[in-house]
Write a protein that holds these residues in place. Structure first.
Motif, short mmCIF file in Angstrom:
data_model
loop_
_atom_site.label_atom_id
_atom_site.label_comp_id
_atom_site.label_asym_id
_atom_site.label_seq_id
_atom_site.Cartn_x
_atom_site.Cartn_y
_atom_site.Cartn_z
N PRO A 179 2.54 16.15 10.12
CA PRO A 179 2.65 14.59 8.87
C PRO A 179 1.49 14.47 9.27
O PRO A 179 0.35 14.46 10.43
N ASN A 229 -1.64 -3.05 11.91
CA ASN A 229 -0.44 -3.32 11.31
C ASN A 229 -0.39 -2.88 10.11
O ASN A 229 0.76 -2.12 9.13
N GLN A 254 4.21 1.16 1.83
CA GLN A 254 5.10 -0.38 3.38
C GLN A 254 4.92 -1.66 2.35
O GLN A 254 4.11 -1.65 0.93
N PHE A 267 3.88 14.02 1.56
CA PHE A 267 4.96 13.01 1.15
C PHE A 267 4.62 12.30 0.81
O PHE A 267 2.52 11.84 1.35
N GLN A 291 0.28 5.21 1.25
CA GLN A 291 -0.14 7.06 1.50
C GLN A 291 0.24 8.02 1.98
O GLN A 291 0.98 7.97 0.99
N GLY A 313 14.60 14.25 5.30
CA GLY A 313 13.21 14.06 5.22
C GLY A 313 13.21 12.47 6.83
O GLY A 313 13.46 12.99 7.27
N LEU A 314 11.64 12.43 6.17
CA LEU A 314 11.37 11.42 7.53
C LEU A 314 12.32 10.30 7.91
O LEU A 314 12.28 9.76 6.51
N LYS A 335 11.00 12.29 0.11
CA LYS A 335 11.92 13.00 0.76
C LYS A 335 10.73 14.22 0.70
O LYS A 335 11.10 15.07 1.74
N GLU A 387 -3.42 3.67 8.60
CA GLU A 387 -2.86 5.72 8.43
C GLU A 387 -1.94 6.08 10.00
O GLU A 387 -2.56 4.98 10.90
N ASN A 434 1.11 -0.94 0.07
CA ASN A 434 -0.46 0.00 0.02
C ASN A 434 1.00 1.35 0.47
O ASN A 434 1.98 1.21 0.45
N PHE A 489 -2.42 12.90 7.30
CA PHE A 489 -2.99 11.75 6.76
C PHE A 489 -3.76 11.57 5.28
O PHE A 489 -4.63 12.69 6.49
N TYR A 541 0.57 12.28 2.87
CA TYR A 541 0.84 12.66 4.19
C TYR A 541 0.93 14.28 3.62
O TYR A 541 1.84 14.65 3.27
N PHE A 583 12.46 6.37 9.18
CA PHE A 583 12.04 5.99 9.93
C PHE A 583 12.96 5.07 11.23
O PHE A 583 14.71 4.80 10.73
N TYR A 640 10.34 8.59 14.51
CA TYR A 640 10.37 8.94 13.27
C TYR A 640 11.68 10.42 13.38
O TYR A 640 11.25 10.86 14.14
N SER A 688 6.01 -5.86 5.84
CA SER A 688 6.63 -4.91 6.94
C SER A 688 5.98 -4.11 7.68
O SER A 688 4.83 -3.79 7.24
N TYR A 689 6.06 -4.39 8.96
CA TYR A 689 5.19 -2.90 9.58
C TYR A 689 6.14 -1.59 9.48
O TYR A 689 5.75 -0.84 9.96
N GLN A 690 7.00 -1.43 8.99
CA GLN A 690 7.31 -0.27 8.46
C GLN A 690 7.35 0.89 7.31
O GLN A 690 6.34 0.17 6.15
N LEU A 691 6.65 2.04 7.25
CA LEU A 691 6.65 2.39 6.66
C LEU A 691 7.60 3.84 5.95
O LEU A 691 8.06 4.39 6.68
N THR A 692 7.94 3.40 5.14
CA THR A 692 9.12 4.52 4.49
C THR A 692 9.05 5.06 3.68
O THR A 692 7.56 6.04 2.78
N PHE A 693 9.35 6.73 4.22
CA PHE A 693 8.41 8.10 3.42
C PHE A 693 9.56 8.36 2.32
O PHE A 693 10.90 8.60 2.54
N PHE A 719 0.42 11.15 13.89
CA PHE A 719 1.69 11.86 14.08
C PHE A 719 0.90 12.33 15.23
O PHE A 719 0.17 13.32 15.97
N ASN A 756 10.03 -3.46 14.12
CA ASN A 756 11.25 -2.86 13.01
C ASN A 756 11.79 -2.21 13.58
O ASN A 756 11.75 -1.27 14.50
N GLN A 813 -4.64 6.03 1.86
CA GLN A 813 -4.08 5.18 1.82
C GLN A 813 -4.72 4.73 0.09
O GLN A 813 -6.19 4.76 0.10
#
Lengths: 111, 112
Positions: free
Chosen positions: A43, B97, A92, A88, A33, B42-43, A103, B100, A31, A45, A35, B45, B35, A96-101, B103, B56, A48
């Motif tokens: 940020p 999991n 994801q 932004f 997202q 930027g942001l 820049k 959104e 997915n 939301f 922001y 993790f 973050y 993975s539970y990590q959301l990579t943004f 923050f 993670n 998504q």
């Protein structure tokens, strides 16, 4: 590791002009997202996207998710001064539970 | 519903010191992510916790650590501070999991 690239880095537009920011991931996403961060704020939301080729609209904002689920775009029609901020994308990967943004793209609107 | 609360909002430290930042998520949210935000990068993790377990971790040195308590509140710690650690540290919570992130206002750290 996963990388999310976003262009352009900055965009200055005249009020009423359209604006588009693009996001590309080095890996397939489960997915994506979007922001918005106003100057001095945090940020917030926007939306998504989950499905391949998905298109969603929120008033003047149109969001797209690519067919390969590796790229996305945000288009704003007829920008207003209230659209000012940094947009932004965040991706994801499956499992993975990590959301990579990315820049971010900083939008300035000239009245 | 109260939002994500981060404390302190601002702090100034000197090189070599350590700092602890706190985050209280939205009630019912079990996932907390951290973050680091800087103008150039930027942001980025840091880590994510769910029900007291780190699921993670980002690419930061071991000086950066965190934990989550049974009430879902989270803390992050940075030891042996360096000038480059000056940044806005953002905490975000979410119910599970995916979906959104909500923050907080962030903790702005300045290292002199």
């Amino acid at each position: 590791g996963q990388q999310v690239m976003q262009i352009p880095q900055y965009q200055h537009v005249q009020e009423g002009e359209d604006f588009t920011t693009y996001c590309n991931s080095s890996t397939t996403l489960s997915n994506i997202q979007w922001y918005k961060q106003r100057p001095g704020g945090h940020p917030v939301f926007l939306i998504q996207l989950v499905k391949s080729g998905e298109v969603k609209k929120q008033k003047r904002l149109t969001f797209q998710f690519g067919e390969a689920k590796k790229n996305s775009s945000l288009h704003i029609t007829a920008t207003q001064t209230t659209d000012v901020g940094t947009y932004f994308c965040a991706g994801q990967r499956a499992g993975s539970y990590q959301l990579t943004f990315g820049k971010g793209t900083k939008l300035s609107v000239i009245p | 519903k109260a939002g994500v609360t981060q404390t302190p909002r601002y702090l100034i430290k000197t090189r070599g010191q350590q700092v602890t930042l706190s985050c209280s998520p939205i009630s019912g949210h079990r996932s907390v992510s951290w973050y680091q935000q800087t103008p150039g990068q930027g942001l980025q993790f840091l880590f994510e916790y769910f029900s007291e377990t780190q699921r993670n971790k980002g690419n930061f040195p071991g000086r950066f650590s965190g934990r989550q308590f049974s009430n879902s509140r989270s803390e992050m710690n940075v030891s042996t501070l360096e000038l480059g650690d000056s940044a806005l540290y953002l905490c975000a919570s979410s119910p599970g999991n995916t979906g959104e992130l909500f923050f907080g206002e962030g903790s702005r750290l300045t290292v002199l």
